[in-house]
Design a protein around this motif. Structure first.
Motif, PDB file in Angstrom:
ATOM      1  N   VAL A 116     -77.985 -47.361  44.016  1.00 17.56           N
ATOM      2  CA  VAL A 116     -78.772 -48.446  44.603  1.00 17.56           C
ATOM      3  C   VAL A 116     -78.745 -48.360  46.124  1.00 17.56           C
ATOM      4  O   VAL A 116     -79.761 -48.621  46.792  1.00 17.56           O
ATOM      5  CB  VAL A 116     -78.241 -49.802  44.108  1.00 17.56           C
ATOM      6  CG1 VAL A 116     -78.965 -50.953  44.788  1.00 17.56           C
ATOM      7  CG2 VAL A 116     -78.400 -49.917  42.596  1.00 17.56           C
ATOM      8  N   THR A 117     -77.621 -47.979  46.698  1.00 17.26           N
ATOM      9  CA  THR A 117     -77.534 -47.834  48.148  1.00 17.26           C
ATOM     10  C   THR A 117     -78.490 -46.762  48.648  1.00 17.26           C
ATOM     11  O   THR A 117     -79.180 -46.948  49.660  1.00 17.26           O
ATOM     12  CB  THR A 117     -76.100 -47.482  48.563  1.00 17.26           C
ATOM     13  OG1 THR A 117     -75.223 -48.566  48.208  1.00 17.26           O
ATOM     14  CG2 THR A 117     -76.001 -47.229  50.057  1.00 17.26           C
ATOM     15  N   ILE A 118     -78.534 -45.639  47.959  1.00 16.82           N
ATOM     16  CA  ILE A 118     -79.423 -44.555  48.366  1.00 16.82           C
ATOM     17  C   ILE A 118     -80.875 -45.011  48.323  1.00 16.82           C
ATOM     18  O   ILE A 118     -81.655 -44.766  49.256  1.00 16.82           O
ATOM     19  CB  ILE A 118     -79.188 -43.328  47.464  1.00 16.82           C
ATOM     20  CG1 ILE A 118     -77.827 -42.711  47.773  1.00 16.82           C
ATOM     21  CG2 ILE A 118     -80.309 -42.301  47.633  1.00 16.82           C
ATOM     22  CD1 ILE A 118     -77.376 -41.695  46.751  1.00 16.82           C
ATOM     23  N   ALA A 119     -81.265 -45.678  47.254  1.00 18.21           N
ATOM     24  CA  ALA A 119     -82.651 -46.139  47.134  1.00 18.21           C
ATOM     25  C   ALA A 119     -82.998 -47.139  48.231  1.00 18.21           C
ATOM     26  O   ALA A 119     -84.054 -47.034  48.877  1.00 18.21           O
ATOM     27  CB  ALA A 119     -82.872 -46.754  45.755  1.00 18.21           C
ATOM     28  N   LEU A 120     -82.123 -48.104  48.484  1.00 13.40           N
ATOM     29  CA  LEU A 120     -82.401 -49.115  49.500  1.00 13.40           C
ATOM     30  C   LEU A 120     -82.419 -48.522  50.906  1.00 13.40           C
ATOM     31  O   LEU A 120     -83.221 -48.928  51.752  1.00 13.40           O
ATOM     32  CB  LEU A 120     -81.376 -50.240  49.406  1.00 13.40           C
ATOM     33  CG  LEU A 120     -81.488 -51.148  48.182  1.00 13.40           C
ATOM     34  CD1 LEU A 120     -80.361 -52.164  48.171  1.00 13.40           C
ATOM     35  CD2 LEU A 120     -82.837 -51.859  48.163  1.00 13.40           C
ATOM     36  N   ARG A 121     -81.536 -47.589  51.177  1.00 15.12           N
ATOM     37  CA  ARG A 121     -81.518 -46.966  52.504  1.00 15.12           C
ATOM     38  C   ARG A 121     -82.800 -46.174  52.753  1.00 15.12           C
ATOM     39  O   ARG A 121     -83.370 -46.217  53.850  1.00 15.12           O
ATOM     40  CB  ARG A 121     -80.300 -46.050  52.623  1.00 15.12           C
ATOM     41  CG  ARG A 121     -78.973 -46.785  52.806  1.00 15.12           C
ATOM     42  CD  ARG A 121     -78.908 -47.442  54.169  1.00 15.12           C
ATOM     43  NE  ARG A 121     -77.654 -48.098  54.413  1.00 15.12           N
ATOM     44  CZ  ARG A 121     -76.570 -47.509  54.948  1.00 15.12           C
ATOM     45  NH1 ARG A 121     -76.621 -46.227  55.265  1.00 15.12           N
ATOM     46  NH2 ARG A 121     -75.470 -48.182  55.152  1.00 15.12           N
ATOM     47  N   MET A 122     -83.264 -45.448  51.751  1.00 13.66           N
ATOM     48  CA  MET A 122     -84.489 -44.673  51.922  1.00 13.66           C
ATOM     49  C   MET A 122     -85.694 -45.595  52.110  1.00 13.66           C
ATOM     50  O   MET A 122     -86.608 -45.289  52.882  1.00 13.66           O
ATOM     51  CB  MET A 122     -84.699 -43.761  50.711  1.00 13.66           C
ATOM     52  CG  MET A 122     -83.645 -42.664  50.583  1.00 13.66           C
ATOM     53  SD  MET A 122     -83.918 -41.587  49.161  1.00 13.66           S
ATOM     54  CE  MET A 122     -85.390 -40.697  49.674  1.00 13.66           C
TER      55      MET A 122
END
Length: 261
Positions: A116-122
């Protein structure tokens, strides 16, 4: 005649046996062949430490003695921490992709917090997958898969609540709020803007050229006071002004068809 038929049947059976033996030899793995899944040492393999990156992420933002404050979290994720936790819980309930699994090689996969962190950061920074590889130890293909799964899951979970037109209850709330602010009988503010389309396909660029001689796309959007975007249109080609975009927009279709609240 019978003898010829017997010989033909024997030839057919011998041919089928030869085909089966050939198929068996092809399907059996050899010592040089590797199985898909898990970590496989090779030219493209990179020894990413998933457990370390997960521990750093938890220590920075989610554990009791966290490094970064709530203000830091909101600035970097573009949402508050409790919203992140709600998203984390909801996507795990709907899509098993966001649940941590064990790979065939026996290694633990990426944690739900990492995905979820990766998706939100992108999404928040509009960044590519390469920075995610450096900071979170996840490959480019996995980053793109995670982002796609996140988009699909968010739409599936929240479309009935957020991705819709306002109903009568929503209109009453919006009108009441506008009256308190000195704008009676208003439900929102309509606005347009041109977005630069840097990755516009070559065959479409001529149709989306704007006065700055670069492809742009017009965004029509209406948002409420609590940033609920209850209408958006993002696909109008060619040079347009506000009136022509509004004329091609489905904004008032429900009103003209007598279906609006």
């Amino acid at each position: 005649m019978r003898r010829e038929d017997d010989e033909s049947d024997e030839e057919d059976e011998a041919w089928r046996n030869a085909q089966n033996r050939a198929a068996t030899m092809v399907c059996q793995p050899t010592a040089q062949q590797t199985h898909w899944g898990g970590f496989v040492a090779g030219p493209s393999y990179k020894p990413r430490n998933r457990m370390m990156t997960h521990a750093n992420l938890m220590n920075n933002y989610f554990n009791l003695n966290l490094v970064y404050t709530e203000k830091d979290f909101r600035r970097r994720f573009r949402i508050r921490r409790h919203v992140f936790k709600r998203l984390l819980h909801d996507v795990q309930q709907v899509n098993p992709y966001f649940q941590q699994k064990q790979e065939r090689a026996g290694h633990a996969g990426f944690s739900p917090h990492q995905k979820v962190t990766i998706a939100l950061r992108m999404i928040a920074y509009g960044s590519s997958a390469d920075p995610m590889d450096e900071t979170h130890g996840i490959s480019e293909s996995s980053c793109l898969d995670t982002l796609e799964q996140f988009y699909v899951t968010i739409v599936q979970v929240y479309k009935d609540k957020y991705l819709r037109e306002p109903n009568q209850e929503d209109l009453d709330r919006l009108i009441h709020k506008a009256e308190d602010r000195g704008f009676p009988n208003m439900i929102g503010s309509l606005d347009y803007m041109h977005w630069d389309w840097n990755n516009c396909p070559t065959r479409w660029q001529r149709g989306f050229y704007e006065r700055l001689r670069m492809p742009t796309v017009v965004l029509e959007a209406i948002a409420s006071y609590d940033t609920w975007i209850w209408h958006a249109l993002f696909r109008v080609p060619r040079s347009q002004n506000d009136i022509t975009v509004l004329g091609r927009s489905p904004l008032f279709n429900s009103l003209t068809e007598g279906k609006a609240p």
